[in-house]
Scaffold this motif. Structure first.
Motif, mmCIF file in Angstrom:
data_model
loop_
_atom_site.group_PDB
_atom_site.id
_atom_site.type_symbol
_atom_site.label_atom_id
_atom_site.label_comp_id
_atom_site.label_asym_id
_atom_site.label_seq_id
_atom_site.Cartn_x
_atom_site.Cartn_y
_atom_site.Cartn_z
ATOM 1 N N GLY A 51 10.571 10.392 -2.623
ATOM 2 C CA GLY A 51 11.334 11.360 -1.845
ATOM 3 C C GLY A 51 11.231 12.780 -2.371
ATOM 4 O O GLY A 51 10.796 13.683 -1.665
ATOM 5 N N VAL A 52 11.652 12.984 -3.628
ATOM 6 C CA VAL A 52 11.595 14.318 -4.238
ATOM 7 C C VAL A 52 10.477 14.428 -5.266
ATOM 8 O O VAL A 52 10.294 15.478 -5.877
ATOM 9 N N HIS A 53 9.741 13.358 -5.449
ATOM 10 C CA HIS A 53 8.741 13.310 -6.526
ATOM 11 C C HIS A 53 7.691 12.262 -6.191
ATOM 12 O O HIS A 53 7.981 11.259 -5.543
ATOM 13 N N ASP A 54 6.451 12.513 -6.642
ATOM 14 C CA ASP A 54 5.400 11.505 -6.498
ATOM 15 C C ASP A 54 4.709 11.309 -7.840
ATOM 16 O O ASP A 54 4.245 12.279 -8.436
ATOM 17 N N PRO A 55 4.656 10.072 -8.353
ATOM 18 C CA PRO A 55 4.042 9.835 -9.672
ATOM 19 C C PRO A 55 2.540 10.105 -9.706
ATOM 20 O O PRO A 55 1.963 10.206 -10.784
ATOM 21 N N GLU A 56 1.909 10.201 -8.539
ATOM 22 C CA GLU A 56 0.487 10.574 -8.471
ATOM 23 C C GLU A 56 0.338 11.937 -7.817
ATOM 24 O O GLU A 56 -0.581 12.164 -7.034
ATOM 25 N N GLY A 57 1.256 12.844 -8.154
ATOM 26 C CA GLY A 57 1.299 14.143 -7.520
ATOM 27 C C GLY A 57 0.227 15.109 -7.983
ATOM 28 O O GLY A 57 -0.697 14.751 -8.729
ATOM 29 N N ILE A 58 0.374 16.363 -7.567
ATOM 30 C CA ILE A 58 -0.677 17.369 -7.763
ATOM 31 C C ILE A 58 -0.773 17.817 -9.211
ATOM 32 O O ILE A 58 -1.828 17.719 -9.845
ATOM 33 N N LEU A 59 0.324 18.343 -9.758
ATOM 34 C CA LEU A 59 0.276 18.962 -11.078
ATOM 35 C C LEU A 59 -0.030 17.953 -12.178
ATOM 36 O O LEU A 59 -0.761 18.252 -13.125
ATOM 37 N N SER A 60 0.518 16.743 -12.063
ATOM 38 C CA SER A 60 0.302 15.743 -13.116
ATOM 39 C C SER A 60 -1.110 15.179 -13.102
ATOM 40 O O SER A 60 -1.466 14.376 -13.976
#
Length: 379
Positions: free
Chosen positions: A210-219
Motif C-alpha cells: 500500500g505505502v511501500h513496495d519491498p521491490e521498489g525503485i530506490l532499494s
C-alpha cells in the motif's frame, strides 16, 4: 528450452537449488513437521521460514538476495568464452562490438524477467492499471543483474569495489539525510522512509504494502550491490592465483568478516530486507559466502556430489520451478491424484506432512525428467 553450457560450476547449481528448494515446497514440509511433532527444532526452523515484519532477519529473508548473489557469480563464467575468443583476460577489455552484443543480450534478459515477474504478480488476469503490481522479485533480479553487469563490463576489479562502496554508502546517505515530506530525514519506518516515499511518488500501479513496495525503485540501488558482490566472487573463483582449497577457505573467512561488519552497521542502519538496507546487503553477503564456501569445498574440492543431485536438478531450472511454485502450475493436484488415497489412510495429524512431501516428490520428478532430457529454461 536449451541445453546447458558445459563447464558449469556444479556447487553453484547445487547452492541455487538449495536456495530455491525452500520456496518451491521445502518450507511447507517444515511448517507441517512443526505442527505435527511440536519439536523445538522444527518450531525454530518454521519460525525461520517466515519473513520478518520489518527490522531484523530470518533465513527466509536471505533466500532472495542469495539467489541474486548467485546470479552475479554466474556472469564472469558466462562471458568467459567471449573473452577467450577476443584474446583478453578481463571483461572490461572486450572490444566495443562484443560489448554491444552483450548489452543487447543482457537487456533482452532483463525485459523478459520484468515481464515474467509481472505475470507472476497476476498480469494475465488484468484487473486494471491501478490494481497491477509492476515491481516483482524477478524484475529486481533482472534490473540489479543488468546494472551490476554494466559495471562489470566497464571497470576493473578495483573500480568494481569502489562502485560497490558507492552504492552501499550512497544508499545509506540518501536514506539517512534526505528529508521526506511530513516525516523528515532518517525515518526508517514503512510509511516514513525515503524508499517508500519514492515508491509512492514514482512507482506505477499497485504497491505490495500500500505505502511501500519491498521491490521498489530506490532499494534497487543496494540490490545492484548484492549482484556486484556475486560478480566479484565469481571473478575470484575464476582466478588461478589460489588453489581451490584456498579459495574455499578465503570465501569462508570473508563471509565471517562481512557478517561482523553487517552486525556492526546494523546499529546505525538496521538490517532490513524490505528496505534492502546496506547492512542487510553486507550481512547476507557474508552468509552467502559461508554457504558457497561449504558447497564449493564439499562438491568441487572434495568431490562429494551425489548427495546434492536433488539440489542440482532444481538449480538448473530454478526460474521455471519458481514460476511454477508461484502459482503457474498445480503440483498439488497431481500429488493428490497419485498419493492422496494412501495419505488419507494415515493419522490426520501427519497428513499435512505427507501432502507436502508428496508435492515435493512430484516437483522433483518433473525436474528430473527435464534434466535427463537436457531441457532447461534459459533466459
Amino acid at each position: 528450452m536449451s541445453k546447458p553450457a558445459s563447464g558449469r560450476l556444479v556447487s553453484l547449481d547445487a547452492l541455487r537449488g538449495f536456495d530455491m528448494f525452500w520456496i518451491m515446497s521445502g518450507e511447507h514440509i517444515i511448517h507441517a513437521l512443526a505442527k505435527a511433532t511440536g519439536w523445538q527444532i522444527f518450531i525454530w526452523m518454521s519460525e525461520q521460514l517466515h519473513h520478518t515484519v520489518w527490522n531484523g532477519i530470518t533465513f527466509y529473508d536471505m533466500i532472495f538476495p542469495l539467489f541474486l548473489f548467485i546470479s552475479g557469480i554466474s556472469m564472469p563464467y558466462s562471458v568467459q568464452k567471449r573473452m577467450q575468443l577476443a584474446g583478453v583476460t578481463a571483461a572490461f577489455e572486450l572490444p566495443r562490438g562484443e560489448k554491444n552484443r552483450l548489452y543487447l543480450s543482457m537487456l533482452r534478459r532483463t525485459l523478459i524477467l520484468l515481464i515474467l515477474g509481472m505475470i507472476v504478480n497476476g498480469l494475465l488476469a488484468f484487473k486494471g492499471y491501478h490494481n497491477t503490481r509492476f515491481a516483482s522479485v524477478l524484475g529486481r533480479i533482472g534490473l540489479a543483474w543488468f546494472f551490476a553487469g554494466l559495471i562489470y563490463l566497464n571497470n576493473d576489479v578495483r573500480r568494481q569495489v569502489l562502485w560497490l562502496l558507492l552504492l552501499l554508502f550512497g544508499y545509506w546517505a540518501m536514506m539517512a539525510f534526505i528529508p521526506v515530506p511530513g516525516y523528515g530525514a532518517g525515518v526508517l519506518t514503512m510509511d516514513g522512509s525515503l524508499e517508500s516515499y519514492i515508491d509512492r511518488l514514482l512507482l506505477p500501479g499497485k504497491l505490495h504494502d500500500g505505502v511501500h513496495d519491498p521491490e521498489g525503485i530506490l532499494s534497487t540501488i543496494p540490490a545492484i550491490g548484492t549482484a556486484l558482490m556475486g560478480i566479484l566472487t565469481g571473478t575470484f573463483l575464476r582466478w588461478e592465483g589460489f588453489s581451490m582449497s584456498k579459495k574455499a577457505l578465503s570465501l569462508f573467512l570473508s563471509g565471517i568478516i562481512l557478517i561482523a561488519i553487517g552486525l556492526l552497521w546494523d546499529h546505525f542502519f538496521p538490517i532490513n530486507k524490505r528496505l534492502w538496507t546496506s547492512s542487510f546487503v553486507v550481512y547476507v553477503g557474508g552468509w552467502s559466502l559461508l554457504l558457497l564456501s561449504f558447497f564449493y569445498w564439499i562438491i568441487d574440492v572434495a568431490g562429494f556430489r551425489r548427495w546434492a543431485f536433488p539440489f542440482i536438478i532444481i538449480g538448473t531450472n530454478s526460474i521455471l520451478i519458481y514460476m511454477c511454485a508461484e502459482g503457474l502450475a498445480n503440483f498439488g493436484y497431481t500429488a493428490d491424484y497419485i498419493f492422496g488415497g494412501m495419505i488419507r489412510q494415515v493419522a490426520l495429524v501427519w497428513q499435512p506432512v505427507l501432502i507436502a512431501v508428496s508435492v515435493t516428490s512430484v516437483q522433483l520428478i518433473f525436474l528430473y525428467l527435464l534434466y535427463r532430457n537436457k531441457l532447461f529454461l534459459k533466459i
